[in-house]
Design an enzyme around this catalytic site. Structure first.
Site, short mmCIF file in Angstrom:
data_model
loop_
_atom_site.label_atom_id
_atom_site.label_comp_id
_atom_site.label_asym_id
_atom_site.label_seq_id
_atom_site.Cartn_x
_atom_site.Cartn_y
_atom_site.Cartn_z
N SER A 1 0.83 -1.37 -0.29
CA SER A 1 -0.53 -0.39 -0.20
C SER A 1 0.86 0.93 0.01
CB SER A 1 -1.06 -0.11 1.06
OG SER A 1 -0.18 -0.13 2.74
N LYS A 2 -0.21 2.09 -0.32
CA LYS A 2 0.56 3.71 -0.32
C LYS A 2 1.38 3.67 0.84
CE LYS A 2 -0.01 5.51 -4.40
NZ LYS A 2 0.95 5.90 -5.58
#
Ligand code: GLU
Length: 509
Positions: free
Chosen positions: A274-275
């Site tokens: 994920s970011k």
């Protein structure tokens, strides 16, 4: 209806031995819902490598039927990133091909044709239930303790011809559902072997929505059939979709492709990518100046390894060696340090001219002046020191020092009042030089050091600190030459002034 053949009928064979006469055709089928992340970029890479390995064809297909999730510009962005990575495809929305169109939104008539075929065969039926009705009945069944409520209760499967025709005549919108047959569904997966599903797990699922667009599972099968895809290499997240797809292959009496479901790519700590965990998109990696071949190399080797044990495998060798039989089944974690190391390895292999050109593209002409000899010298001077193209920005202030000069703390430690005589001697001898070459300048620095009684580290550390404002960097000779005589003298003068303050706090001020 016809008795569907539910077996994934492809004979179990090692995926790297390709039947003679069979053309390997792989595809990458992104949905234009955002940027590619390392997980799906890896899928593209593996499909590309495998097609090239087999002398087959690589197809790019845009799966854009989930209209609400489409992001404007995402298709262009995906294509651009894949090209920058160095991939090419033989058929796709931008290059055409004879099995197009390659955007699902443009293939409505093809899905309709296949859907009509299933309708005629009696293995699909019109469903007039709205999603709300389906959900309501599901909740009611649950409340009544009706066991494991599955998605759809099959109400429209058994509509009388009369009821169906009257609904149709009234123009009630209909979707098309697949009549799931009983029995086991076997998915032959080249990573996991035979995966068995019980068809009872699946209720009759929608294949065509009432808006005339296919659902994912139907669109994929129709396209993979129509585009004659031989190998479906995709993320393991799609493994659970495969039985539905295999059932559709069954009623079409078409052998499914070889499925290759590859494991997830996780964050370094094992959590989903994920970011938030610092995962960058493919575009960001490219913008940050990772060498594209290193990205291909790294992404590819997340899931398999070369029997040679070599880890630096440029695209040519990956194409030669890729073996989907060697793909592992366990999830893998991103290792940003390894990726950076690999990128550095590829940068070291570049010709100095190619590196100079690439650095100019990366940094822009404003930061890297449009003078070929200067660029080339800088490229040569930092080639051993950078792991990404963007990493060059770190060294540029040494070649192009600011005015007024700036120093970091480590440099200021060296710039004490005691080194003033030394720096003055260096300044004086540099002033004498007409032929401003690296050799001449470094010789002059040595001579000045000798007269001031300093050599080795005691000589070069203060000179470096004065010249570059820091204590580590490329060869001084290269820095002198790029700075040029005028700048070098100016910077040394400003550094001498800074040494004059005898309190380090003042010097830092
Ligand atoms: N469009 C799907 C995705 O982006 C790919 C489906 C497939 O490869 O079968 O996940």
């Amino acid at each position: 209806g016809a008795a569907p053949n539910l077996r994934g009928a492809r004979p179990d064979h090692s995926p790297n031995t390709v039947d003679s006469g069979m053309t390997v055709r792989t595809r990458f089928a992104p949905s234009p819902t955002g940027e590619l992340h390392p997980g799906n970029a890896r899928i593209a890479v593996l499909n590309w490598l495998y097609a090239r390995h087999c002398g087959g064809r690589f197809v790019l297909r845009i799966e854009d039927t989930d209209v609400e999730r489409n992001v404007p510009g995402a298709e262009d962005e995906i294509i651009d990133s894949l090209r920058r990575l160095g991939l090419d495809w033989d058929e796709g929305p931008d290059v055409g091909g004879d099995r197009g169109p390659y955007r699902q939104s443009e293939r409505a008539s093809i899905y309709r044709e296949f859907a009509d075929r299933l309708l005629q065969q009696g293995v699909a039926y019109r469903c007039f239930c709205t999603p709300e009705e389906v959900e309501e009945r599901k909740q009611a069944a649950l409340a009544a303790g009706g066991g494991a409520a599955i998605g759809y209760d099959g109400r429209c499967r058994d509509l009388s011809t009369q009821d169906r025709e009257s609904l149709q005549d009234r123009g009630v919108p209909a979707s098309l559902r697949f009549a799931v047959p009983d029995g086991d569904v076997l998915v032959q997966d080249s990573v996991r072997g035979t995966v068995r599903f019980d068809a009872a797990e699946f209720s009759d699922f929608v294949i065509m929505k009432s808006d005339g667009l296919p659902t994912y599972n139907f669109g994929v099968v129709v396209d993979d059939v129509a585009m004659e895809i031989s190998h479906v290499i995709r993320g393991v997240g799609h493994l659970d979709n495969s039985p539905r797809q295999v059932m559709i292959y069954g009623v079409l009496a078409i052998e499914p492709p070889v499925f290759v479901h590859i494991p997830h790519v996780l964050s370094p700590d094992g959590s989903p990518l994920s970011k938030r965990h610092g995962a960058r998109s493919l575009r960001e990696y490219l913008d940050d100046g990772f060498h594209p071949d290193a990205l291909i190399n790294y992404l590819s080797l997340l899931s398999w390894s070369s029997p040679s044990g070599d880890e630096v495998l440029p695209p040519d060798r990956l194409i030669e060696e890729i073996d989907i039989g060697r793909l592992g089944a366990s999830n893998v974690r991103l290792d940003p340090e390894k990726l950076e190391w690999l990128s550095g390895e590829y940068i070291r292999k570049m010709s100095v001219d190619a590196l100079a050109k690439r650095l100019a593209e990366q940094l822009g002409d404003a930061t890297l002046p449009d003078r070929r000899d200067e660029r080339t010298r800088i490229a040569a001077a930092i080639q051993e020191r950078i792991n990404t193209f963007a990493g060059a920005a770190h060294f540029l202030p040494q070649f192009y020092p600011p005015n007024p000069m700036a120093w970091d703390d480590a440099a200021l430690e060296s710039l004490t009042p005691e080194v003033v005589p030394l720096l003055e001697a260096v300044h004086a001898s540099l002033q004498e030089i007409d032929d401003w070459s690296a050799d001449a300048v470094v010789a002059a620095v040595r001579a000045a050091g000798k007269s001031a009684g300093a050599k080795g580290r005691a000589l070069f550390m203060p000179v470096r600190a004065a010249l570059t404002g820091t204590t580590q960097g490329p060869e001084l000779g290269d820095i002198f030459v790029v700075q040029g005589k005028q700048t070098t003298l100016r910077v040394i003068e400003q550094s001498i002034d800074r040494c004059g303050a005898d309190n380090p706090e003042d010097r830092r001020a």
